[in-house]
Structure formats: structure tokens, C-alpha cells
Design a protein around this motif. Structure first.
Motif, PDB file in Angstrom:
ATOM      1  N   TRP A   1      -6.693   0.669  -2.815  1.00 28.01           N
ATOM      2  CA  TRP A   1      -6.353   0.116  -1.520  1.00 28.01           C
ATOM      3  C   TRP A   1      -7.577   0.056  -0.619  1.00 28.01           C
TER       4      TRP A   1
ATOM      5  N   VAL B   1       0.843  -1.196   0.000  1.00 25.40           N
ATOM      6  CA  VAL B   1       0.000   0.000   0.000  1.00 25.40           C
ATOM      7  C   VAL B   1       0.879   1.247   0.000  1.00 25.40           C
TER       8      VAL B   1
ATOM      9  N   THR C   1      -2.119   5.115   3.330  1.00 23.73           N
ATOM     10  CA  THR C   1      -2.960   3.993   3.750  1.00 23.73           C
ATOM     11  C   THR C   1      -2.306   3.252   4.906  1.00 23.73           C
TER      12      THR C   1
END
Length: 98
Positions: free
Chosen positions: A93, A71, A75
Motif C-alpha cells: 500500500w 487498503v 493505512t
């Protein structure tokens, strides 16, 4: 004639690699699941342009699948172990479940 063959042989592998990268990205964005973050970690590597961080999240879906996904930093910082997450089709994501 021989220049055309050399050109095709040099461009062909590049086109194949780009197609594989595009297909992989599309399959990730079509995936959808809900689950829980079970682990996370950061690895780094040093390349031509300096150090690069890779942020990994480990997720157990409600269906029992174990996922390890890379990610972005935003995130990674927004999710912790034990957080419930949801990933909808089209999103890159997962995000925290409301």
C-alpha cells in the motif's frame, strides 16, 4: 482412469483461480507511483463470520491516473484527503510522502 479425469477436472479450475489471484497480487506490489489522496470511503458487508469492512482510497497520481485501491484499516486511518502519498515497488500500500 475415470477417477483421474474427475480429479483433474475438479482441481483444474481451482489451480487457475489461485494463479489469477497470485498474478493480481504480484502486479499490485510491482506498481509504483506518487500522488495525492482525493477521496476515501468504507463499505461493509456481512458474511458467515460477521461484518467485514472494506477501506477504499482514491488517488490521483502525478501522471494523471485515477486509482481506486482497497487498503487495510491501518493505512486508511493514517491517510486523509489531500495527503501526498508514495508507493514503491514491493510495497502493498502507499504511505504518506515525507
Amino acid at each position: 482412469m475415470s477417477n483421474t479425469i474427475v480429479l483433474l477436472l475438479s482441481i483444474g479450475p481451482l489451480v487457475m483461480v489461485l494463479a489469477m489471484i497470485a498474478a493480481h497480487g504480484l502486479s499490485e506490489s510491482k506498481d509504483a507511483y506518487t500522488g495525492e489522496v482525493t477521496g476515501r470511503g468504507v463499505s461493509s458487508s456481512t458474511g458467515t463470520y460477521g461484518p467485514t469492512g472494506h477501506y477504499m482510497m482514491h488517488i490521483r497520481t502525478d501522471e494523471g491516473r485515477e486509482l481506486s485501491i482497497e487498503v487495510n484499516g491501518r493505512t486508511y486511518r493514517s491517510l486523509g484527503v489531500g495527503d501526498r502519498v508514495v508507493k514503491v515497488p514491493g510495497a502493498r500500500w502507499p504511505v504518506r510522502s515525507e
